[in-house]
Design a protein around this motif. Structure first.
Motif, PDB file in Angstrom:
ATOM      1  N   PHE A  49      56.548  40.090  40.443  1.00  0.00           N
ATOM      2  CA  PHE A  49      55.891  39.991  39.133  1.00  0.00           C
ATOM      3  C   PHE A  49      54.703  39.035  39.187  1.00  0.00           C
ATOM      4  O   PHE A  49      53.609  39.354  38.710  1.00  0.00           O
ATOM      5  N   ILE A  50      54.890  37.882  39.790  1.00  0.00           N
ATOM      6  CA  ILE A  50      53.800  36.905  39.902  1.00  0.00           C
ATOM      7  C   ILE A  50      52.674  37.456  40.766  1.00  0.00           C
ATOM      8  O   ILE A  50      51.494  37.310  40.428  1.00  0.00           O
ATOM      9  N   ALA A  51      53.026  38.115  41.871  1.00  0.00           N
ATOM     10  CA  ALA A  51      52.006  38.702  42.746  1.00  0.00           C
ATOM     11  C   ALA A  51      51.209  39.773  42.014  1.00  0.00           C
ATOM     12  O   ALA A  51      49.980  39.867  42.170  1.00  0.00           O
ATOM     13  N   SER A  52      51.871  40.576  41.187  1.00  0.00           N
ATOM     14  CA  SER A  52      51.149  41.604  40.437  1.00  0.00           C
ATOM     15  C   SER A  52      50.224  40.975  39.397  1.00  0.00           C
ATOM     16  O   SER A  52      49.110  41.465  39.192  1.00  0.00           O
ATOM     17  N   LEU A  53      50.657  39.892  38.766  1.00  0.00           N
ATOM     18  CA  LEU A  53      49.770  39.202  37.817  1.00  0.00           C
ATOM     19  C   LEU A  53      48.550  38.621  38.520  1.00  0.00           C
ATOM     20  O   LEU A  53      47.424  38.737  38.022  1.00  0.00           O
ATOM     21  N   VAL A  54      48.751  38.011  39.681  1.00  0.00           N
ATOM     22  CA  VAL A  54      47.634  37.458  40.452  1.00  0.00           C
ATOM     23  C   VAL A  54      46.672  38.571  40.853  1.00  0.00           C
ATOM     24  O   VAL A  54      45.455  38.426  40.752  1.00  0.00           O
ATOM     25  N   LEU A  55      47.206  39.702  41.287  1.00  0.00           N
ATOM     26  CA  LEU A  55      46.371  40.838  41.675  1.00  0.00           C
ATOM     27  C   LEU A  55      45.561  41.352  40.492  1.00  0.00           C
ATOM     28  O   LEU A  55      44.355  41.612  40.621  1.00  0.00           O
ATOM     29  N   ILE A  56      46.182  41.471  39.342  1.00  0.00           N
ATOM     30  CA  ILE A  56      45.474  41.950  38.152  1.00  0.00           C
ATOM     31  C   ILE A  56      44.351  40.980  37.766  1.00  0.00           C
ATOM     32  O   ILE A  56      43.230  41.395  37.466  1.00  0.00           O
ATOM     33  N   VAL A  57      44.634  39.690  37.792  1.00  0.00           N
ATOM     34  CA  VAL A  57      43.614  38.690  37.455  1.00  0.00           C
ATOM     35  C   VAL A  57      42.465  38.746  38.458  1.00  0.00           C
ATOM     36  O   VAL A  57      41.291  38.693  38.069  1.00  0.00           O
ATOM     37  N   GLN A  58      42.784  38.882  39.733  1.00  0.00           N
ATOM     38  CA  GLN A  58      41.727  38.978  40.750  1.00  0.00           C
ATOM     39  C   GLN A  58      40.870  40.211  40.522  1.00  0.00           C
ATOM     40  O   GLN A  58      39.635  40.143  40.651  1.00  0.00           O
ATOM     41  N   LEU A  59      41.479  41.333  40.198  1.00  0.00           N
ATOM     42  CA  LEU A  59      40.715  42.548  39.942  1.00  0.00           C
ATOM     43  C   LEU A  59      39.821  42.400  38.721  1.00  0.00           C
ATOM     44  O   LEU A  59      38.670  42.859  38.712  1.00  0.00           O
ATOM     45  N   VAL A  60      40.312  41.756  37.683  1.00  0.00           N
ATOM     46  CA  VAL A  60      39.508  41.547  36.482  1.00  0.00           C
ATOM     47  C   VAL A  60      38.342  40.608  36.777  1.00  0.00           C
ATOM     48  O   VAL A  60      37.215  40.845  36.353  1.00  0.00           O
ATOM     49  N   LEU A  61      38.598  39.543  37.546  1.00  0.00           N
ATOM     50  CA  LEU A  61      37.530  38.596  37.849  1.00  0.00           C
ATOM     51  C   LEU A  61      36.465  39.197  38.742  1.00  0.00           C
ATOM     52  O   LEU A  61      35.274  38.898  38.591  1.00  0.00           O
ATOM     53  N   VAL A  62      36.849  40.057  39.673  1.00  0.00           N
ATOM     54  CA  VAL A  62      35.879  40.684  40.554  1.00  0.00           C
ATOM     55  C   VAL A  62      35.007  41.675  39.783  1.00  0.00           C
ATOM     56  O   VAL A  62      33.807  41.791  40.028  1.00  0.00           O
ATOM     57  N   ASN A  63      35.587  42.351  38.820  1.00  0.00           N
ATOM     58  CA  ASN A  63      34.850  43.374  38.059  1.00  0.00           C
ATOM     59  C   ASN A  63      34.097  42.818  36.854  1.00  0.00           C
ATOM     60  O   ASN A  63      33.456  43.558  36.134  1.00  0.00           O
ATOM     61  N   SER A  64      34.148  41.516  36.637  1.00  0.00           N
ATOM     62  CA  SER A  64      33.435  40.976  35.476  1.00  0.00           C
ATOM     63  C   SER A  64      32.225  40.187  35.881  1.00  0.00           C
ATOM     64  O   SER A  64      31.890  39.958  36.956  1.00  0.00           O
TER      65      SER A  64
END
Length: 62
Positions: free
Chosen positions: A47-62
């Motif tokens: 769960f924590i790894a998926s949250l980190v992945l989602i945040v990284q994807l959002v930060l890269v695309n913004s």
């Protein structure tokens, strides 16, 4: 004795608060505590790894 699939299903349901009372009682009578702890730790890390992945994807695309 409960198998790995049943343990992960039970831990996943409890993780999100949708565990039925009858399943919870089965867990306490048929399962080993160590199996549920290990499954809980694995699901928490996932769960924590998926949250980190989602945040990284959002930060890269913004």
């Amino acid at each position: 004795m409960r198998n790995a699939k049943q343990i992960f299903k039970s831990v996943f349901a409890a993780f999100f608060g949708v565990q039925s009372n009858s399943n919870r009682e089965k867990d306490f009578t048929q399962g080993k505590l160590s199996h549920f702890i290990i499954a809980g730790v694995i699901l928490t890390i996932a769960f924590i790894a998926s949250l980190v992945l989602i945040v990284q994807l959002v930060l890269v695309n913004s």
